[in-house]
Design an enzyme around this catalytic site. Structure first.
Site, PDB file in Angstrom:
ATOM      1  N   ASN A   1      64.138  57.377  30.676  1.00 19.54           N
ATOM      2  CA  ASN A   1      64.945  56.148  30.747  1.00 19.54           C
ATOM      3  C   ASN A   1      65.938  56.069  29.591  1.00 19.54           C
ATOM      4  OD1 ASN A   1      63.850  55.277  33.111  1.00 19.54           O
ATOM      5  ND2 ASN A   1      62.577  53.668  32.219  1.00 19.54           N
TER       6      ASN A   1
ATOM      7  N   ARG B   1      67.512  58.632  41.297  1.00 13.47           N
ATOM      8  CA  ARG B   1      66.423  57.867  40.683  1.00 13.47           C
ATOM      9  C   ARG B   1      65.727  57.075  41.775  1.00 13.47           C
ATOM     10  NH1 ARG B   1      66.780  60.581  36.875  1.00 13.47           N
ATOM     11  NH2 ARG B   1      64.573  60.357  37.157  1.00 13.47           N
TER      12      ARG B   1
ATOM     13  N   GLU C   1      58.440  59.093  31.548  1.00 15.14           N
ATOM     14  CA  GLU C   1      59.190  57.990  32.162  1.00 15.14           C
ATOM     15  C   GLU C   1      60.030  57.249  31.121  1.00 15.14           C
ATOM     16  OE1 GLU C   1      59.578  57.611  35.215  1.00 15.14           O
ATOM     17  OE2 GLU C   1      57.924  58.778  36.032  1.00 15.14           O
TER      18      GLU C   1
HETATM   19  N1  LIG Z   1      65.834  52.337  27.906  1.00 12.88           N
HETATM   20  C1  LIG Z   1      66.610  51.731  28.807  1.00 12.88           C
HETATM   21  N2  LIG Z   1      67.859  51.309  28.492  1.00 12.88           N
HETATM   22  C2  LIG Z   1      68.645  50.696  29.402  1.00 12.88           C
HETATM   23  N3  LIG Z   1      68.276  50.438  30.670  1.00 12.88           N
HETATM   24  C3  LIG Z   1      67.042  50.810  31.058  1.00 12.88           C
HETATM   25  C4  LIG Z   1      66.139  51.482  30.159  1.00 12.88           C
HETATM   26  N4  LIG Z   1      64.983  51.708  30.817  1.00 12.88           N
HETATM   27  C5  LIG Z   1      65.139  51.227  32.062  1.00 12.88           C
HETATM   28  N5  LIG Z   1      66.373  50.690  32.235  1.00 12.88           N
HETATM   29  C6  LIG Z   1      66.884  49.993  33.434  1.00 12.88           C
HETATM   30  O1  LIG Z   1      65.754  49.611  34.231  1.00 12.88           O
HETATM   31  C7  LIG Z   1      65.863  50.177  35.533  1.00 12.88           C
HETATM   32  C8  LIG Z   1      64.486  50.497  36.072  1.00 12.88           C
HETATM   33  O2  LIG Z   1      63.868  51.541  35.306  1.00 12.88           O
HETATM   34  P1  LIG Z   1      62.778  52.461  36.018  1.00 12.88           P
HETATM   35  O3  LIG Z   1      62.361  53.510  35.068  1.00 12.88           O
HETATM   36  O4  LIG Z   1      61.723  51.591  36.605  1.00 12.88           O
HETATM   37  O5  LIG Z   1      63.565  53.102  37.245  1.00 12.88           O
HETATM   38  P2  LIG Z   1      64.720  54.222  37.210  1.00 12.88           P
HETATM   39  O6  LIG Z   1      64.766  54.874  35.883  1.00 12.88           O
HETATM   40  O7  LIG Z   1      65.984  53.609  37.707  1.00 12.88           O
HETATM   41  O8  LIG Z   1      64.195  55.266  38.293  1.00 12.88           O
HETATM   42  P3  LIG Z   1      62.970  56.305  38.072  1.00 12.88           P
HETATM   43  O9  LIG Z   1      62.296  55.962  36.784  1.00 12.88           O
HETATM   44  O10 LIG Z   1      62.082  56.112  39.246  1.00 12.88           O
HETATM   45  O11 LIG Z   1      63.603  57.639  38.041  1.00 12.88           O
HETATM   46  C9  LIG Z   1      66.804  51.354  35.381  1.00 12.88           C
HETATM   47  O12 LIG Z   1      67.451  51.700  36.589  1.00 12.88           O
HETATM   48  C10 LIG Z   1      67.773  50.840  34.324  1.00 12.88           C
HETATM   49  O13 LIG Z   1      68.736  49.998  34.905  1.00 12.88           O
HETATM   50 MG   LIG Z   2      63.049  55.574  34.970  1.00 10.12          MG
END
Ligand SMILES: Nc1ncnc2c1ncn2[C@@H]1O[C@H](COP(=O)(O)OP(=O)(O)OP(=O)(O)O)[C@@H](O)[C@H]1O
Ligand SMILES: [Mg+2]
Lengths: 96, 143
Positions: free
Chosen positions: B52, B106, B48
């Site tokens: 990200n 996502r 995860e």
């Molecule tokens: N390392 C990062 N750098 C920049 N933005 C981030 C980062 N990690 C998370 N985010 C932001 O936080 C949001 C939520 O992250 P999360 O992992 O919960 O969901 P997601 O990645 O959108 O979907 P999923 O993990 O279910 O595929 C992301 O959509 C993004 O906008």
């Molecule tokens: Mg994610």
């Protein structure tokens, strides 16, 4: 990731095997877009061969379900291994 | 407390490195003798956080992902995953279930999964830009 799609007149079974992560999900989404317009009412996603799954797999299930709901079809997800089940449960998808 | 062992990995943000990161951290965690379920949880949280970085932190470029793992005598595994990417404007909002800036591919459940499979999940802005995610999980010793 291996994607095996078996289609008969009244059923569609999509069988995935390997790691279902973001790296693999692109190919899976592509195979969904390539599905024909007319699909049977009952479709099955068989995760029996999935060796690892993260939230990318959740988006795959939701995406396929959305695609099928447009034509009034239902999706059953079957044979999800324990690790994938834990991910579905953590995401609140208890119905799987 | 001083760490009993540590491992630092530097990986470019290519999606093929998701599985490499999972396997490396799982291999490092094996010294704590985790159950199959705990090992699955460790692989999932790493996947995860690394995904990200690849998807969100460096949307149009290949950047560096740093993964630092440490074990402690009390059985705690600490995993710190940092990037020097675009950063998260509102961390609290980003952590909400189903919040995503990633579109249809996502689900917005990554942080929810990281929280549920670890004992502690801390997300911070990285000084100089980017994001730091610190995950801890205690592996109960088996006798
Ligand atoms: N390392 C990062 N750098 C920049 N933005 C981030 C980062 N990690 C998370 N985010 C932001 O936080 C949001 C939520 O992250 P999360 O992992 O919960 O969901 P997601 O990645 O959108 O979907 P999923 O993990 O279910 O595929 C992301 O959509 C993004 O906008
Ligand atoms: Mg994610």
């Amino acid at each position: 990731m291996n994607i095996d799609i078996q289609r008969t007149d009244d059923s569609l079974v999509i069988k995935l095997s390997g790691d279902l992560d973001h790296h693999a999900a692109g190919k899976v989404f592509e195979s969904f877009t390539a599905l024909p317009e007319a699909l049977p009412r009952r479709c099955t996603l068989d995760l029996g061969g999935v060796t690892f799954m993260d939230s990318s797999g959740i988006a795959v299930v939701l995406g396929l379900r959305r695609r099928l709901s447009y034509i009034g079809a239902e999706l059953s997800v079957v044979n999800a291994p324990a690790q994938a089940m834990r991910v579905f449960r953590a995401a609140g998808m208890k119905e799987i | 407390m001083r760490p009993t062992n540590e491992l630092t990995l530097l990986l470019p943000s290519r999606s093929a490195n998701e599985s490499i990161a999972r396997v490396c951290v799982a291999g490092f965690a094996a010294q704590l003798d985790p159950t199959l379920e705990e090992l699955g949880d460790i692989k999932t949280v790493v996947s995860e956080a690394v995904t990200n970085c690849i998807v969100h932190a460096y949307p149009d470029t290949i950047g560096e992902i740093k993964i630092r793992c440490r074990t402690f005598a009390n059985g705690v595994l600490e995993i710190v995953i940092s990037d020097r990417g675009i950063g998260i404007p509102d961390i609290e909002k980003a952590r909400e279930p189903m919040f995503t800036t990633g579109g249809e591919e996502r689900s917005g459940m990554g942080f929810t999964i990281m929280e549920s499979f670890s004992d502690s999940c801390i997300v911070r802005h990285r000084a100089g830009g980017g994001t730091v995610v610190k995950l801890s999980k205690r592996i109960e010793p088996r006798t």
